[in-house]
Design an enzyme around this catalytic site. Sequence first.
Site, short mmCIF file in Angstrom:
data_model
loop_
_atom_site.label_atom_id
_atom_site.label_comp_id
_atom_site.label_asym_id
_atom_site.label_seq_id
_atom_site.Cartn_x
_atom_site.Cartn_y
_atom_site.Cartn_z
CG ASN A 11 -1.98 -1.13 1.07
OD1 ASN A 11 -2.54 -1.38 0.01
ND2 ASN A 11 -2.17 -1.84 2.16
CB ALA A 75 -0.08 -4.36 6.80
CG HIS A 78 1.72 -4.41 12.37
ND1 HIS A 78 2.41 -3.60 13.24
CD2 HIS A 78 1.31 -3.62 11.35
CE1 HIS A 78 2.39 -2.35 12.77
NE2 HIS A 78 1.75 -2.35 11.63
CG ASP A 85 12.41 -16.25 10.11
OD1 ASP A 85 12.54 -15.82 11.28
OD2 ASP A 85 11.76 -17.28 9.82
CD GLU A 99 10.30 -1.82 12.63
OE1 GLU A 99 9.08 -1.79 12.85
OE2 GLU A 99 11.11 -2.44 13.36
CG LEU A 102 5.55 7.22 5.86
CD1 LEU A 102 4.55 6.89 4.77
CD2 LEU A 102 6.40 8.41 5.49
CB SER A 103 1.78 7.05 11.14
OG SER A 103 1.69 5.63 11.13
NE ARG A 108 -2.19 4.87 12.17
CZ ARG A 108 -2.05 4.33 10.96
NH1 ARG A 108 -0.86 4.05 10.48
NH2 ARG A 108 -3.11 4.06 10.23
NE ARG A 112 -2.72 1.00 11.75
CZ ARG A 112 -2.73 0.63 10.48
NH1 ARG A 112 -1.62 0.17 9.92
NH2 ARG A 112 -3.83 0.72 9.76
#
Length: 145
Positions: A11, A75, A78, A85, A99, A102-103, A108, A112
């Site tokens: 996404n 996503a 999570h 791995d 890692e 953005l948010s 949230r 998440r």
Amino acid sequence: MATILVLNGPNLGRLGTREPDVYGSATLDDLRAVLAEDAGDDTVDLRQTDDEGQLLRWLHEAADTGAPVILNAGAWTHYSFALRDAVSLVTSAGGVVVEVHLSNPHAREEFRHTSVITAVSTGVIAGFGFESYRLALAFIRRNAR
């Protein structure tokens, strides 16, 4: 001169139109331009996929070549133990995986709040929009040569 992989999961190709109140109105191409400007003599190879297998192959590539990685797994962060791995393959071989988000996932929805990749990543930067990527790039350019 190094090539830095900037890998984006599901996404994220929809940046600019997907929930702009959360992710902003800038696009992945805008991010590419920002990072290219910050890269100096390094090369930023920004990629995005909605195919988990492709993201795994890119991480395997990083493990094999030693390329540092900025990773926004979307996503998959999570729940994908396959992704965990693959990140571990990179870092256990001495590579760097930062890692990014953005948010701020902790501000949230509850689901998440958990990242299965944090424990095997070099570090985490979250909540600063594109600045999260810029901070990761600056870290890599200073520390992962």
